[in-house]
Design a protein around this motif. Structure first.
Motif, PDB file in Angstrom:
ATOM      1  N   ASP A 238       0.461  -1.500  -0.677  1.00 21.67           N
ATOM      2  CA  ASP A 238      -0.065   0.049   0.482  1.00 21.67           C
ATOM      3  C   ASP A 238       0.568   1.691  -0.024  1.00 21.67           C
ATOM      4  N   GLY A 239       0.204   2.462  -0.824  1.00 18.66           N
ATOM      5  CA  GLY A 239       0.995   3.313  -0.903  1.00 18.66           C
ATOM      6  C   GLY A 239       2.476   3.369  -1.281  1.00 18.66           C
ATOM      7  N   LEU A 240       2.778   3.008  -2.502  1.00 15.89           N
ATOM      8  CA  LEU A 240       4.125   2.092  -3.337  1.00 15.89           C
ATOM      9  C   LEU A 240       4.209   3.517  -4.007  1.00 15.89           C
ATOM     10  N   ARG A 241       5.349   3.603  -3.284  1.00 12.13           N
ATOM     11  CA  ARG A 241       6.589   4.155  -4.088  1.00 12.13           C
ATOM     12  C   ARG A 241       7.857   4.208  -5.075  1.00 12.13           C
ATOM     13  N   TYR A 242       7.798   4.278  -6.133  1.00 15.71           N
ATOM     14  CA  TYR A 242       9.497   3.369  -6.906  1.00 15.71           C
ATOM     15  C   TYR A 242      10.045   3.957  -7.510  1.00 15.71           C
ATOM     16  N   ASP A 243      11.898   4.509  -7.475  1.00 16.34           N
ATOM     17  CA  ASP A 243      12.097   5.207  -8.540  1.00 16.34           C
ATOM     18  C   ASP A 243      13.745   4.946  -8.639  1.00 16.34           C
ATOM     19  N   ASP A 244      13.955   5.300  -9.384  1.00 13.47           N
ATOM     20  CA  ASP A 244      15.756   4.117 -10.448  1.00 13.47           C
ATOM     21  C   ASP A 244      15.638   5.781 -10.911  1.00 13.47           C
ATOM     22  N   GLY A 245      15.847   6.903 -11.422  1.00 15.87           N
ATOM     23  CA  GLY A 245      15.974   7.892 -11.976  1.00 15.87           C
ATOM     24  C   GLY A 245      15.712   7.606 -13.254  1.00 15.87           C
ATOM     25  N   LEU A 246      15.333   6.367 -13.356  1.00 16.00           N
ATOM     26  CA  LEU A 246      14.887   6.674 -15.062  1.00 16.00           C
ATOM     27  C   LEU A 246      13.255   6.617 -15.852  1.00 16.00           C
ATOM     28  N   SER A 247      12.913   5.559 -14.185  1.00 14.64           N
ATOM     29  CA  SER A 247      11.099   5.305 -14.155  1.00 14.64           C
ATOM     30  C   SER A 247      10.735   5.666 -12.758  1.00 14.64           C
ATOM     31  N   THR A 248       9.779   6.277 -12.838  1.00 19.01           N
ATOM     32  CA  THR A 248       8.835   6.416 -11.193  1.00 19.01           C
ATOM     33  C   THR A 248       7.377   5.352 -11.176  1.00 19.01           C
ATOM     34  N   LEU A 249       6.839   4.747 -10.418  1.00 17.24           N
ATOM     35  CA  LEU A 249       5.667   4.285 -10.214  1.00 17.24           C
ATOM     36  C   LEU A 249       5.682   4.736  -8.888  1.00 17.24           C
ATOM     37  N   SER A 250       3.802   4.944  -8.853  1.00 18.42           N
ATOM     38  CA  SER A 250       3.556   4.733  -7.564  1.00 18.42           C
ATOM     39  C   SER A 250       2.315   4.667  -7.862  1.00 18.42           C
ATOM     40  N   SER A 251       1.819   3.970  -6.532  1.00 19.09           N
ATOM     41  CA  SER A 251      -0.130   3.004  -6.231  1.00 19.09           C
ATOM     42  C   SER A 251      -0.162   2.868  -4.873  1.00 19.09           C
ATOM     43  N   LYS A 252      -1.728   3.705  -5.160  1.00 20.32           N
ATOM     44  CA  LYS A 252      -2.265   3.749  -3.729  1.00 20.32           C
ATOM     45  C   LYS A 252      -1.912   1.843  -3.382  1.00 20.32           C
ATOM     46  N   THR A 253      -2.545   1.056  -4.567  1.00 23.81           N
ATOM     47  CA  THR A 253      -2.100  -0.463  -3.615  1.00 23.81           C
ATOM     48  C   THR A 253      -1.987  -1.566  -5.377  1.00 23.81           C
ATOM     49  N   PHE A 254      -0.921  -2.370  -4.303  1.00 22.96           N
ATOM     50  CA  PHE A 254       0.081  -3.139  -5.672  1.00 22.96           C
ATOM     51  C   PHE A 254       0.119  -4.206  -4.689  1.00 22.96           C
ATOM     52  N   SER A 255      -0.150  -5.334  -5.928  1.00 20.20           N
ATOM     53  CA  SER A 255       0.486  -7.193  -5.565  1.00 20.20           C
ATOM     54  C   SER A 255       1.230  -7.561  -6.318  1.00 20.20           C
ATOM     55  N   LEU A 256       1.637  -8.492  -5.833  1.00 23.71           N
ATOM     56  CA  LEU A 256       2.197 -10.058  -7.096  1.00 23.71           C
ATOM     57  C   LEU A 256       1.541 -11.491  -6.405  1.00 23.71           C
TER      58      LEU A 256
END
Length: 256
Positions: A238-256
């Protein structure tokens, strides 16, 4: 009556003095280090490797600091695991009730290395000994584990398999992660409210790391739950935030 009083007085004196003397003696780093080296030697006798310890400090009432913990494999003397500094701030009342709870665990400067010694055997297999010589596996009734805060600084991880056959017709991109020969450095992690029960939950404040092929994760955060329960197995963020300098990802909910 006089003799009985002397006996009672002597017993009470011993009962009171032993904890006091032990608490005083255990304040000396030399004694603390000696005790932990004794324990590490006992563990080394049950694995195909050696555990060494630099120094140990115990600060009353609930703080333990260990320096230069090293686990080497007997064959080749290669380093499997190393920690320069480990600090554990335990919750004594919780331990008294049988709960494994730490207020804080801090790791500074270390590494964990896994490698294949042939196409089907890793150094960890050798470390645990031949499979036929191992004790039968038993179901472990593990206690619940809670860590209020976990911090890791400057940690490294590698998982190498030189026996993997590479298809020359498909040359990997220099920026593509090689999962068979994974090398990650500068792992820095800050996590809060870690609970390991039937599920694993934690509040990941941030995870940053550098992979050898050029992937630099600057930000990875969110509230994570890892479940193995039937019907809801998976990883939920929940509240995912990802950043590697080339791409970003934000999501309230995320599942694998």
């Amino acid at each position: 009556m006089g003799k009985a009083r002397k006996i009672i007085f002597t017993v009470l004196t011993v009962i009171i003095l032993i904890p006091v003397v032990l608490s005083i003696v255990l304040q000396f780093p030399g004694v603390q280090t000696g005790l932990l080296r004794f324990v590490s030697n006992k563990i080394s006798q049950n694995i195909e490797g050696d555990i060494s310890l630099g120094r140990a400090y115990y600060s009353m009432p609930n703080r333990v600091i260990l320096n230069d913990i090293c686990l080497t494999q007997s064959e080749g003397r290669d380093t499997v695991f190393y920690l320069h500094k480990l600090l554990v701030h335990v919750n004594v009342p919780a331990l008294a009730n049988g709960d494994l709870r730490a207020k804080r665990i801090a790791i500074e400067d270390g590494e964990f290395n896994i490698w294949n010694v042939n196409d089907s055997t890793t150094n960890l297999d050798l470390l645990l000994g031949e499979e036929e010589n191992r004790s039968p596996k038993k179901e472990l009734d593990l206690p619940d584990i809670t860590v209020d805060r976990l911090s890791i600084k400057k940690f490294g991880f590698s998982m190498l398999n030189p026996f993997v056959t590479v298809d020359s017709s498909s040359v990997s991109s220099p920026n593509q992660i090689d999962w068979d020969n994974l090398i990650v450095r500068d792992i820095n992690l800050d996590a809060r409210k870690i609970e390991i029960q039937k599920e694993i939950t934690l509040n990941l404040v941030n995870l940053a790391m550098r992979e050898s092929h050029g992937l630099d994760v600057n930000t990875f955060r969110g509230k994570i739950k890892i479940s193995n329960k039937p019907g809801i197995k998976g990883i939920y963020i929940d509240g995912l935030r990802y950043d590697d300098g080339l791409s970003t990802l934000s999501s309230k909910t995320f599942s694998l």
